[in-house]
Design a protein around this motif. Sequence first.
Motif, short mmCIF file in Angstrom:
data_model
loop_
_atom_site.label_atom_id
_atom_site.label_comp_id
_atom_site.label_asym_id
_atom_site.label_seq_id
_atom_site.Cartn_x
_atom_site.Cartn_y
_atom_site.Cartn_z
N GLN A 52 1.53 0.74 -18.39
CA GLN A 52 2.38 -0.21 -19.23
C GLN A 52 3.77 -0.01 -19.17
OE1 GLN A 52 1.19 -2.48 -23.14
NE2 GLN A 52 2.06 -0.41 -23.77
N THR A 53 4.10 1.39 -18.96
CA THR A 53 5.67 1.71 -19.17
C THR A 53 6.16 1.45 -17.67
OG1 THR A 53 5.24 3.34 -20.88
CG2 THR A 53 7.16 3.66 -19.52
N THR A 54 5.39 1.92 -16.50
CA THR A 54 5.69 1.80 -15.37
C THR A 54 6.06 0.43 -14.79
OG1 THR A 54 4.95 3.86 -14.61
CG2 THR A 54 5.54 2.55 -12.93
N SER A 65 -7.17 11.06 -4.79
CA SER A 65 -6.22 10.84 -5.79
C SER A 65 -6.56 9.50 -6.67
CB SER A 65 -4.80 10.78 -5.17
OG SER A 65 -4.66 12.01 -4.59
N SER A 66 -7.54 8.59 -6.54
CA SER A 66 -7.73 7.46 -7.37
C SER A 66 -7.77 7.82 -8.73
CB SER A 66 -8.87 7.02 -6.91
OG SER A 66 -9.48 6.06 -7.61
N SER A 67 -6.91 7.28 -9.52
CA SER A 67 -6.95 7.53 -10.69
C SER A 67 -8.23 7.26 -11.61
CB SER A 67 -5.77 6.69 -11.58
OG SER A 67 -6.05 5.42 -11.28
N VAL A 68 -9.10 6.15 -11.13
CA VAL A 68 -10.37 5.72 -11.48
C VAL A 68 -11.43 7.17 -11.34
CG1 VAL A 68 -12.16 4.29 -11.49
CG2 VAL A 68 -10.07 3.56 -11.89
N LYS A 69 -11.30 7.43 -10.02
CA LYS A 69 -12.08 8.46 -9.62
C LYS A 69 -11.84 9.82 -10.23
CE LYS A 69 -14.13 11.03 -5.63
NZ LYS A 69 -13.94 10.97 -4.24
N THR A 75 -3.18 2.93 -6.55
CA THR A 75 -3.31 4.31 -7.16
C THR A 75 -4.58 4.44 -7.62
OG1 THR A 75 -2.08 3.41 -8.89
CG2 THR A 75 -0.72 4.60 -7.21
N MET A 76 -5.41 3.26 -8.10
CA MET A 76 -6.62 3.49 -8.63
C MET A 76 -7.71 3.22 -7.86
SD MET A 76 -7.29 0.09 -11.08
CE MET A 76 -9.02 0.16 -11.20
N TRP A 94 0.84 -1.10 0.05
CA TRP A 94 -0.02 0.11 -0.08
C TRP A 94 0.90 1.19 -0.10
CZ3 TRP A 94 -5.33 0.37 3.09
CH2 TRP A 94 -5.96 1.32 2.43
N GLU A 95 1.27 1.78 -1.03
CA GLU A 95 2.08 2.94 -1.39
C GLU A 95 1.17 3.97 -2.27
OE1 GLU A 95 4.65 3.43 0.06
OE2 GLU A 95 5.85 1.63 0.32
N GLY A 96 1.59 5.13 -2.22
CA GLY A 96 0.84 6.33 -2.80
C GLY A 96 1.15 6.37 -4.16
N THR A 97 2.29 5.82 -4.89
CA THR A 97 2.40 6.14 -6.27
C THR A 97 2.80 4.85 -6.91
OG1 THR A 97 4.80 6.44 -5.82
CG2 THR A 97 3.68 8.30 -5.69
N ASP A 98 2.71 4.93 -8.38
CA ASP A 98 3.01 3.56 -9.09
C ASP A 98 4.47 3.46 -8.97
OD1 ASP A 98 0.74 2.85 -9.95
OD2 ASP A 98 0.47 4.79 -11.40
#
Length: 535
Positions: free
Chosen positions: A326-328, A300-304, A292-293, A270-274
């Motif tokens: 995909q890159t990360t 900050s949810s990427s889906v929200k 993150t999603m 459970w971390e805050g960034t990819d």
Amino acid sequence: MKFKRKLFVGLALASALVFAVLPAACDRKPASDGTDEKLNIIDDNNRNWYEIFVRSFCDSGDDGVGDIKGVTLKLDYLKEMGYNGIWLMPVCESTTYHGYDVTDYYTVEKDYGTNEDFKEMVRQAHSRGINVIVDMVINHTSSSNDWFRKASNALKSGATTGEDAKYIEYYNFSERNQTGYNKLSDSNWYYESRFDKIMPDLNLDSQAVRNEIKNIFEFWLTDMDCDGFRLDAVTSYYTGDVQKNVEFLKFVNDTAKAIKEDAYIVGEAWEGTDAQIREYYESECDSFFLFTMSAGAGSSSSVKQLFSPLLSKPGQKLEGLLLDLQTTYDKGTLAPFLGNHDTARAANMLASKNLIKMGAGVMSVMNGNVFVYYGDEIGMICADTSNDPSKRIPMRWSENDMAEGQVFNYKPQGYNGVINKSLYPNGSVESQKDDPTSIYNYYKAAMRLRNRHPEIARGKIERADSVSPYVAALKKTWNGQSIYLLINLSDTESFEIPLSSYGNVKLADTLNAVGASSVKGDRLLLQPYSIAVLR
């Protein structure tokens, strides 16, 4: 929210066309015998996983507590819904309702049944093509675990040798109080216990502890025939030390796969960034949850964020998100999810019925293994998002479950609210099954869509031409086969799209949150909040 944009082609002209209308949720229905000839399920670890809190899922014995036999009873439900993997929250003996303090790693919690009940459940799951992983808690044990009791007795008596004394090295004891430590009663000793004083942290540097972990893995992977583990709290193995956490996870992964080569390992980092989560993939574990999603990321949810009324180009935003992931995450397998037992529920994060469905739709087109928390498929909510027991209330199978305001007379320990119909605003499984516009049927269509098109979970992503900044257009290629995904993130506008824009393709599937997308000849009318698969 309201999106105001000019349509690609005027709707007045589109409405004059006679379109072949597809069913509300998806353009394919299962056969009358419950099978679907169009399914193309690949037997690997890219699965649709369903998270179950056994105590709250299904009570087979009318004793007020969900159990393993209850899970067995619902295996056909899970298969029909399109899930081919189950993650069970802790099932070992424990002193708490949630099970994250293990007293005996080799015995199923007595409230849930017996080891034989568990073996039969796994056997039945495997016969249906469903894999089973269990929550494995190896950061800490219960203070009632025999290891800790014997270590404590040895310390208090001053023993340095003998049967009890050998367990002292299993834990992190100190004669000095430190951050994250609690006092051992009736002694001058302290022990590391960062989650709770009843959960003493294990000394993961101890070879004896690592030998115990190996034996535990052999038991669950071999004797109990599980297919892998969900690893709890991996960032806390060595608090604040990512490198040591990764090194220990490498031991965990290597140990499990030496026992069962295709064991699936997914960790809770459970971390805050990819970028932070990506560091844990150096352990070679298969997956780490994509926090993150999820609802766990809050605003900050990427889906929200995709559904923010302030966002003018949500389609382009989604394309960028999936390409960035995909890159990360250049190794391992993604594990997207919307909510789980520690976060707010998906329905809390997304609020309206159509948003709940479209959030699930976005998740369903992502690469990797998707994880769905029990009850999210019927839009359950939690009354208090800051209270863990509120996130673990019982599943509602039928309208009759709400007799006397509770479901099978059970509510999680520590939950003081009333469990009534207000927590199930979209109804039960029973009430949603025959409603083609229900959240239940949308989730069912979404999971089966993933099963029909293996490129969704496994494909290399490329951008494709889009008719609007509200429509994400993606190409996914896997094993020499390609599909196109068109995802309309406008809640009000339809778009008429020529299929020939994507080559010699046909409409293979749609997933519809609002209205039924339709096609005639070369023209696809992509409805608001709708997803199309072209092949």
